[in-house]
Scaffold this motif. Sequence first.
Motif, mmCIF file in Angstrom:
data_model
loop_
_atom_site.group_PDB
_atom_site.id
_atom_site.type_symbol
_atom_site.label_atom_id
_atom_site.label_comp_id
_atom_site.label_asym_id
_atom_site.label_seq_id
_atom_site.Cartn_x
_atom_site.Cartn_y
_atom_site.Cartn_z
ATOM 1 N N VAL A 13 0.872 -1.176 0.000
ATOM 2 C CA VAL A 13 0.000 0.000 0.000
ATOM 3 C C VAL A 13 0.904 1.220 0.000
ATOM 4 O O VAL A 13 1.771 1.365 0.853
ATOM 5 N N ARG A 14 0.700 2.073 -0.994
ATOM 6 C CA ARG A 14 1.524 3.271 -1.123
ATOM 7 C C ARG A 14 0.623 4.491 -1.206
ATOM 8 O O ARG A 14 -0.459 4.431 -1.766
ATOM 9 N N SER A 15 1.103 5.602 -0.690
ATOM 10 C CA SER A 15 0.343 6.848 -0.770
ATOM 11 C C SER A 15 1.120 7.833 -1.626
ATOM 12 O O SER A 15 2.318 7.704 -1.816
ATOM 13 N N GLY A 16 0.407 8.824 -2.124
ATOM 14 C CA GLY A 16 1.052 9.840 -2.929
ATOM 15 C C GLY A 16 0.117 10.999 -3.181
ATOM 16 O O GLY A 16 -1.003 11.045 -2.652
ATOM 17 N N GLY A 17 0.579 11.921 -3.979
ATOM 18 C CA GLY A 17 -0.246 13.071 -4.294
ATOM 19 C C GLY A 17 0.502 14.102 -5.106
ATOM 20 O O GLY A 17 1.651 13.909 -5.506
ATOM 21 N N CYS A 18 -0.171 15.204 -5.296
ATOM 22 C CA CYS A 18 0.384 16.306 -6.083
ATOM 23 C C CYS A 18 1.224 17.224 -5.191
ATOM 24 O O CYS A 18 1.258 17.069 -3.967
ATOM 25 N N LEU A 19 1.849 18.195 -5.800
ATOM 26 C CA LEU A 19 2.720 19.125 -5.088
ATOM 27 C C LEU A 19 1.975 19.941 -4.034
ATOM 28 O O LEU A 19 2.473 20.152 -2.930
ATOM 29 N N CYS A 20 0.768 20.397 -4.343
ATOM 30 C CA CYS A 20 0.037 21.244 -3.393
ATOM 31 C C CYS A 20 -0.792 20.448 -2.392
ATOM 32 O O CYS A 20 -1.294 21.019 -1.425
ATOM 33 N N GLY A 21 -0.932 19.137 -2.594
ATOM 34 C CA GLY A 21 -1.674 18.296 -1.664
ATOM 35 C C GLY A 21 -3.170 18.234 -1.898
ATOM 36 O O GLY A 21 -3.880 17.541 -1.170
ATOM 37 N N THR A 22 -3.677 18.908 -2.912
ATOM 38 C CA THR A 22 -5.110 18.881 -3.202
ATOM 39 C C THR A 22 -5.567 17.491 -3.622
ATOM 40 O O THR A 22 -6.621 17.025 -3.226
ATOM 41 N N ARG A 24 -4.738 13.570 -3.434
ATOM 42 C CA ARG A 24 -4.013 12.516 -2.716
ATOM 43 C C ARG A 24 -4.615 11.184 -3.149
ATOM 44 O O ARG A 24 -5.776 11.116 -3.568
ATOM 45 N N PHE A 25 -3.838 10.126 -3.011
ATOM 46 C CA PHE A 25 -4.323 8.804 -3.396
ATOM 47 C C PHE A 25 -3.575 7.728 -2.629
ATOM 48 O O PHE A 25 -2.509 7.979 -2.055
ATOM 49 N N THR A 26 -4.143 6.541 -2.639
ATOM 50 C CA THR A 26 -3.430 5.335 -2.221
ATOM 51 C C THR A 26 -3.572 4.323 -3.351
ATOM 52 O O THR A 26 -4.577 4.311 -4.071
ATOM 53 N N VAL A 27 -2.541 3.522 -3.518
ATOM 54 C CA VAL A 27 -2.593 2.386 -4.438
ATOM 55 C C VAL A 27 -2.204 1.152 -3.643
ATOM 56 O O VAL A 27 -1.267 1.179 -2.847
ATOM 57 N N THR A 28 -2.959 0.099 -3.844
ATOM 58 C CA THR A 28 -2.721 -1.160 -3.151
ATOM 59 C C THR A 28 -2.397 -2.223 -4.196
ATOM 60 O O THR A 28 -3.112 -2.355 -5.188
ATOM 61 N N GLY A 29 -1.327 -2.938 -3.961
ATOM 62 C CA GLY A 29 -0.933 -4.006 -4.870
ATOM 63 C C GLY A 29 0.502 -3.829 -5.308
ATOM 64 O O GLY A 29 1.140 -2.813 -5.029
ATOM 65 N N PRO A 30 1.008 -4.827 -6.008
ATOM 66 C CA PRO A 30 2.406 -4.778 -6.432
ATOM 67 C C PRO A 30 2.616 -3.758 -7.548
ATOM 68 O O PRO A 30 1.738 -3.530 -8.384
ATOM 69 N N GLY A 55 3.023 0.773 -12.919
ATOM 70 C CA GLY A 55 1.611 0.416 -12.980
ATOM 71 C C GLY A 55 1.159 -0.182 -11.656
ATOM 72 O O GLY A 55 1.950 -0.796 -10.928
ATOM 73 N N PHE A 56 -0.122 0.011 -11.350
ATOM 74 C CA PHE A 56 -0.739 -0.562 -10.154
ATOM 75 C C PHE A 56 -2.139 -1.031 -10.506
ATOM 76 O O PHE A 56 -2.760 -0.494 -11.436
ATOM 77 N N PRO A 57 -2.668 -2.009 -9.764
ATOM 78 C CA PRO A 57 -4.027 -2.463 -10.043
ATOM 79 C C PRO A 57 -5.037 -1.317 -9.871
ATOM 80 O O PRO A 57 -5.050 -0.644 -8.837
ATOM 81 N N MET A 58 -5.850 -1.108 -10.889
ATOM 82 C CA MET A 58 -6.872 -0.057 -10.834
ATOM 83 C C MET A 58 -7.815 -0.291 -9.650
ATOM 84 O O MET A 58 -8.239 0.660 -8.997
ATOM 85 N N ALA A 59 -8.099 -1.541 -9.363
ATOM 86 C CA ALA A 59 -9.010 -1.863 -8.254
ATOM 87 C C ALA A 59 -8.436 -1.424 -6.913
ATOM 88 O O ALA A 59 -9.189 -1.234 -5.951
ATOM 89 N N GLY A 60 -7.113 -1.248 -6.826
ATOM 90 C CA GLY A 60 -6.479 -0.838 -5.581
ATOM 91 C C GLY A 60 -6.263 0.662 -5.459
ATOM 92 O O GLY A 60 -5.632 1.116 -4.511
ATOM 93 N N LEU A 61 -6.785 1.438 -6.408
ATOM 94 C CA LEU A 61 -6.613 2.889 -6.390
ATOM 95 C C LEU A 61 -7.775 3.561 -5.675
ATOM 96 O O LEU A 61 -8.938 3.291 -5.963
ATOM 97 N N THR A 62 -7.443 4.464 -4.739
ATOM 98 C CA THR A 62 -8.450 5.288 -4.067
ATOM 99 C C THR A 62 -7.957 6.721 -4.055
ATOM 100 O O THR A 62 -6.841 6.994 -3.617
ATOM 101 N N TRP A 63 -8.788 7.622 -4.568
ATOM 102 C CA TRP A 63 -8.479 9.052 -4.500
ATOM 103 C C TRP A 63 -8.913 9.521 -3.127
ATOM 104 O O TRP A 63 -10.076 9.374 -2.764
ATOM 105 N N THR A 64 -7.997 10.076 -2.341
ATOM 106 C CA THR A 64 -8.284 10.384 -0.941
ATOM 107 C C THR A 64 -8.265 11.865 -0.609
ATOM 108 O O THR A 64 -8.689 12.259 0.472
ATOM 109 N N GLY A 65 -7.760 12.714 -1.473
ATOM 110 C CA GLY A 65 -7.623 14.139 -1.166
ATOM 111 C C GLY A 65 -8.900 14.917 -1.389
ATOM 112 O O GLY A 65 -9.849 14.448 -2.019
ATOM 113 N N GLU A 66 -8.906 16.136 -0.881
ATOM 114 C CA GLU A 66 -10.073 17.006 -1.016
ATOM 115 C C GLU A 66 -10.372 17.344 -2.472
ATOM 116 O O GLU A 66 -11.496 17.681 -2.816
#
Length: 145
Positions: A13-22, A24-30, A55-66
């Motif tokens: 499980v990895r997290s990430g986002g853009c420069l300003c933080g607006t 955010r996302f997590t991706v789950t999977g290899p 690449g990451f599994p689309m099913a493991g993607l969640t957009w989490t930021g505002e």
Amino acid sequence: MSETAIVGSNPEVRSGGCLCGTIRFTVTGPADDPHVCNCEHCAKRSGSPFQWWAGFPMAGLTWTGEGGEPTWYDTYPGKTARGFCGTCASHIAARDYGDDTIIGILATALDDYATDPALVPTNLNRVAEAAPWLAQCDTRAAVAG
């Protein structure tokens, strides 16, 4: 549970986002096919001679930021869309139409891109399109300097 706690407890499980933080996302999977792309579209969009993708599994993607999901632009109309933050313009992702199984994430959009061994590029794509001077760069000097 916080995003950091989730990521810390599972290396897939990895997290990430853009420069300003607006955005955010997590991706789950290899991570799949971590690579550097030298295509004209990656170069023009990034202002760099290449971009680093995984690449990451689309099913493991969640957009989490505002900001929710990125703004999508068709770089190859009807084939590939690239996602970016509408506020700071950071490039984040790519998706191919007709393939809802995988999403391309820019490695540098991930929080721990520099220390994640699963993101080490295993392939150089579109090398024939690379800036001709790129092969002349002495990376040893940059590392030593």
